[in-house]
Design a protein around this motif. Sequence first.
Motif, PDB file in Angstrom:
ATOM      1  N   ASP A  40       0.853  -1.195   0.000  1.00 18.78           N
ATOM      2  CA  ASP A  40       0.000   0.000   0.000  1.00 18.78           C
ATOM      3  C   ASP A  40       0.888   1.244   0.000  1.00 18.78           C
ATOM      4  OD1 ASP A  40      -1.804   2.054   0.440  1.00 18.78           O
ATOM      5  OD2 ASP A  40      -2.915   0.995   2.013  1.00 18.78           O
ATOM      6  N   VAL A  41       1.039   1.843  -1.164  1.00 18.09           N
ATOM      7  CA  VAL A  41       1.914   3.010  -1.325  1.00 18.09           C
ATOM      8  C   VAL A  41       1.397   4.186  -0.507  1.00 18.09           C
ATOM      9  CG1 VAL A  41       2.814   4.672  -3.005  1.00 18.09           C
ATOM     10  CG2 VAL A  41       2.646   2.251  -3.600  1.00 18.09           C
ATOM     11  N   ARG A  42       0.096   4.359  -0.485  1.00 19.87           N
ATOM     12  CA  ARG A  42      -0.483   5.489   0.254  1.00 19.87           C
ATOM     13  C   ARG A  42      -0.218   5.363   1.756  1.00 19.87           C
ATOM     14  NH1 ARG A  42      -6.637   7.728   0.298  1.00 19.87           N
ATOM     15  NH2 ARG A  42      -6.088   9.768   1.095  1.00 19.87           N
ATOM     16  N   ALA A  43      -0.310   4.151   2.280  1.00 18.20           N
ATOM     17  CA  ALA A  43      -0.039   3.937   3.708  1.00 18.20           C
ATOM     18  C   ALA A  43       1.418   4.259   4.017  1.00 18.20           C
ATOM     19  CB  ALA A  43      -0.371   2.501   4.097  1.00 18.20           C
ATOM     20  N   ALA A  44       2.326   3.867   3.145  1.00 20.83           N
ATOM     21  CA  ALA A  44       3.757   4.159   3.355  1.00 20.83           C
ATOM     22  C   ALA A  44       4.014   5.661   3.265  1.00 20.83           C
ATOM     23  CB  ALA A  44       4.594   3.406   2.327  1.00 20.83           C
ATOM     24  N   GLU A  45       3.341   6.337   2.347  1.00 23.22           N
ATOM     25  CA  GLU A  45       3.499   7.796   2.236  1.00 23.22           C
ATOM     26  C   GLU A  45       2.973   8.494   3.490  1.00 23.22           C
ATOM     27  OE1 GLU A  45       1.422   8.768  -1.358  1.00 23.22           O
ATOM     28  OE2 GLU A  45       3.082   8.129  -2.637  1.00 23.22           O
ATOM     29  N   THR A  46       1.856   8.016   4.004  1.00 23.46           N
ATOM     30  CA  THR A  46       1.289   8.577   5.234  1.00 23.46           C
ATOM     31  C   THR A  46       2.266   8.416   6.382  1.00 23.46           C
ATOM     32  OG1 THR A  46      -0.971   8.141   4.508  1.00 23.46           O
ATOM     33  CG2 THR A  46      -0.628   8.417   6.879  1.00 23.46           C
ATOM     34  N   LEU A  47       2.876   7.249   6.469  1.00 20.92           N
ATOM     35  CA  LEU A  47       3.843   6.986   7.533  1.00 20.92           C
ATOM     36  C   LEU A  47       5.025   7.955   7.450  1.00 20.92           C
ATOM     37  CD1 LEU A  47       3.981   4.858   9.806  1.00 20.92           C
ATOM     38  CD2 LEU A  47       5.562   3.594   8.344  1.00 20.92           C
ATOM     39  N   ARG A  48       5.550   8.144   6.238  1.00 21.12           N
ATOM     40  CA  ARG A  48       6.669   9.078   6.058  1.00 21.12           C
ATOM     41  C   ARG A  48       6.252  10.512   6.411  1.00 21.12           C
ATOM     42  NH1 ARG A  48       7.606   5.622   1.822  1.00 21.12           N
ATOM     43  NH2 ARG A  48       6.527   6.912   0.294  1.00 21.12           N
ATOM     44  N   LEU A  49       5.048  10.900   6.018  1.00 18.87           N
ATOM     45  CA  LEU A  49       4.558  12.247   6.315  1.00 18.87           C
ATOM     46  C   LEU A  49       4.422  12.466   7.827  1.00 18.87           C
ATOM     47  CD1 LEU A  49       3.413  14.996   5.488  1.00 18.87           C
ATOM     48  CD2 LEU A  49       1.158  13.899   5.380  1.00 18.87           C
ATOM     49  N   LEU A  50       3.860  11.507   8.531  1.00 24.59           N
ATOM     50  CA  LEU A  50       3.705  11.637   9.981  1.00 24.59           C
ATOM     51  C   LEU A  50       5.070  11.752  10.667  1.00 24.59           C
ATOM     52  CD1 LEU A  50       0.815   9.083  10.596  1.00 24.59           C
ATOM     53  CD2 LEU A  50       0.688  11.582  10.784  1.00 24.59           C
ATOM     54  N   HIS A  51       6.024  10.978  10.196  1.00 22.42           N
ATOM     55  CA  HIS A  51       7.370  11.045  10.777  1.00 22.42           C
ATOM     56  C   HIS A  51       8.010  12.403  10.494  1.00 22.42           C
ATOM     57  CE1 HIS A  51      11.175   9.843  12.357  1.00 22.42           C
ATOM     58  NE2 HIS A  51      11.773   9.884  11.187  1.00 22.42           N
ATOM     59  N   ARG A  52       7.839  12.901   9.284  1.00 27.39           N
ATOM     60  CA  ARG A  52       8.397  14.212   8.932  1.00 27.39           C
ATOM     61  C   ARG A  52       7.779  15.311   9.793  1.00 27.39           C
ATOM     62  NH1 ARG A  52       8.402  13.598   3.706  1.00 27.39           N
ATOM     63  NH2 ARG A  52       6.295  14.345   3.363  1.00 27.39           N
ATOM     64  N   ILE A  53       6.474  15.235  10.020  1.00 30.48           N
ATOM     65  CA  ILE A  53       5.793  16.209  10.894  1.00 30.48           C
ATOM     66  C   ILE A  53       6.388  16.150  12.298  1.00 30.48           C
ATOM     67  CG2 ILE A  53       3.615  16.730  12.074  1.00 30.48           C
ATOM     68  CD1 ILE A  53       2.208  15.859   9.427  1.00 30.48           C
ATOM     69  N   CYS A  54       6.567  14.964  12.823  1.00 31.05           N
ATOM     70  CA  CYS A  54       7.119  14.815  14.181  1.00 31.05           C
ATOM     71  C   CYS A  54       8.524  15.401  14.269  1.00 31.05           C
ATOM     72  CB  CYS A  54       7.135  13.344  14.593  1.00 31.05           C
ATOM     73  SG  CYS A  54       5.501  12.668  14.910  1.00 31.05           S
ATOM     74  N   ARG A  55       9.360  15.111  13.284  1.00 32.35           N
ATOM     75  CA  ARG A  55      10.736  15.633  13.315  1.00 32.35           C
ATOM     76  C   ARG A  55      10.763  17.150  13.204  1.00 32.35           C
ATOM     77  NH1 ARG A  55      13.855  12.989   8.710  1.00 32.35           N
ATOM     78  NH2 ARG A  55      11.862  13.504   7.824  1.00 32.35           N
ATOM     79  N   LEU A  56      10.004  17.683  12.251  1.00 34.76           N
ATOM     80  CA  LEU A  56      10.001  19.121  12.021  1.00 34.76           C
ATOM     81  C   LEU A  56       9.489  19.884  13.238  1.00 34.76           C
ATOM     82  CD1 LEU A  56      10.256  21.629  10.170  1.00 34.76           C
ATOM     83  CD2 LEU A  56       7.902  21.181   9.496  1.00 34.76           C
ATOM     84  N   TYR A  57       8.346  19.469  13.758  1.00 34.38           N
ATOM     85  CA  TYR A  57       7.762  20.195  14.877  1.00 34.38           C
ATOM     86  C   TYR A  57       8.502  19.949  16.188  1.00 34.38           C
ATOM     87  CZ  TYR A  57       4.065  22.067  12.032  1.00 34.38           C
ATOM     88  OH  TYR A  57       3.377  22.781  11.090  1.00 34.38           O
ATOM     89  N   ALA A  58       9.251  18.858  16.276  1.00 35.57           N
ATOM     90  CA  ALA A  58      10.111  18.664  17.450  1.00 35.57           C
ATOM     91  C   ALA A  58      11.193  19.734  17.471  1.00 35.57           C
ATOM     92  CB  ALA A  58      10.732  17.272  17.426  1.00 35.57           C
ATOM     93  N   VAL A  59      11.742  20.054  16.305  1.00 38.88           N
ATOM     94  CA  VAL A  59      12.764  21.097  16.218  1.00 38.88           C
ATOM     95  C   VAL A  59      12.142  22.463  16.498  1.00 38.88           C
ATOM     96  CG1 VAL A  59      14.361  22.282  14.656  1.00 38.88           C
ATOM     97  CG2 VAL A  59      14.226  19.786  14.654  1.00 38.88           C
ATOM     98  N   VAL A  60      10.979  22.729  15.892  1.00 37.02           N
ATOM     99  CA  VAL A  60      10.292  24.010  16.112  1.00 37.02           C
ATOM    100  C   VAL A  60       9.909  24.148  17.586  1.00 37.02           C
ATOM    101  CG1 VAL A  60       8.220  25.356  15.539  1.00 37.02           C
ATOM    102  CG2 VAL A  60       9.455  24.138  13.735  1.00 37.02           C
ATOM    103  N   GLY A  61       9.616  23.035  18.231  1.00 35.00           N
ATOM    104  CA  GLY A  61       9.197  23.041  19.633  1.00 35.00           C
ATOM    105  C   GLY A  61      10.227  23.582  20.598  1.00 35.00           C
ATOM    106  N   VAL A  62      11.455  23.720  20.164  1.00 34.20           N
ATOM    107  CA  VAL A  62      12.507  24.275  21.026  1.00 34.20           C
ATOM    108  C   VAL A  62      12.154  25.700  21.459  1.00 34.20           C
ATOM    109  CG1 VAL A  62      14.940  24.994  21.053  1.00 34.20           C
ATOM    110  CG2 VAL A  62      14.291  22.770  20.114  1.00 34.20           C
ATOM    111  N   VAL A  63      11.393  26.426  20.642  1.00 38.02           N
ATOM    112  CA  VAL A  63      11.041  27.805  21.007  1.00 38.02           C
ATOM    113  C   VAL A  63      10.115  27.846  22.221  1.00 38.02           C
ATOM    114  CG1 VAL A  63      11.344  28.669  18.656  1.00 38.02           C
ATOM    115  CG2 VAL A  63       9.063  28.039  19.447  1.00 38.02           C
ATOM    116  N   VAL A  64       9.402  26.761  22.491  1.00 37.17           N
ATOM    117  CA  VAL A  64       8.467  26.756  23.626  1.00 37.17           C
ATOM    118  C   VAL A  64       9.207  26.972  24.943  1.00 37.17           C
ATOM    119  CG1 VAL A  64       6.700  25.443  24.874  1.00 37.17           C
ATOM    120  CG2 VAL A  64       6.773  25.378  22.370  1.00 37.17           C
TER     121      VAL A  64
END
Length: 152
Positions: A40-64
């Motif tokens: 399921d290509v869409r499921a794999a893409e969703t997984l990559r997107l969720l991981h990218r969101i977590c990584r990106l916002y973890a870095v942005v979260g440093v401002v908190v």
Amino acid sequence: MTKFLLAVHVLAAIVAVGPVTVAASMFPPAARRVIEAPDDVRAAETLRLLHRICRLYAVVGVVVPVFGFATASSMHVLGSAWLITSIALTALAAVVLAALVLPRQSALVEGGAGGATRQATVRLAMFTGLFNLLWAVVTVLMIVRPGSTTGA
């Protein structure tokens, strides 16, 4: 200036921590879908997107915490027990995210369905739940603030 710092701190918490908690919570079930349907290509893409969101916002979260420290300093509450507890729990949440959640997500994304087990997603869900619980406790401490002059 205190009101400005507090507003930025709260907005940063909502904008940065909110997406991490939601995306991290959605990741284990999404990983299970990839394991159950490896083609399921869409499921794999969703997984990559969720991981990218977590990584990106973890870095942005440093401002908190940065704006949190600035706010606490301007309010002269840096020595308060509720704040010290919040700082410790925030640091613990950061460690859980950086050491237990993100690496396991990366392993599941990179490994795809090959070699990934349902047990790995269960452990990841447990660590994600711990991360979310720590943030919930910090949020409550920030609202209730023992000894607060707001009367809450």
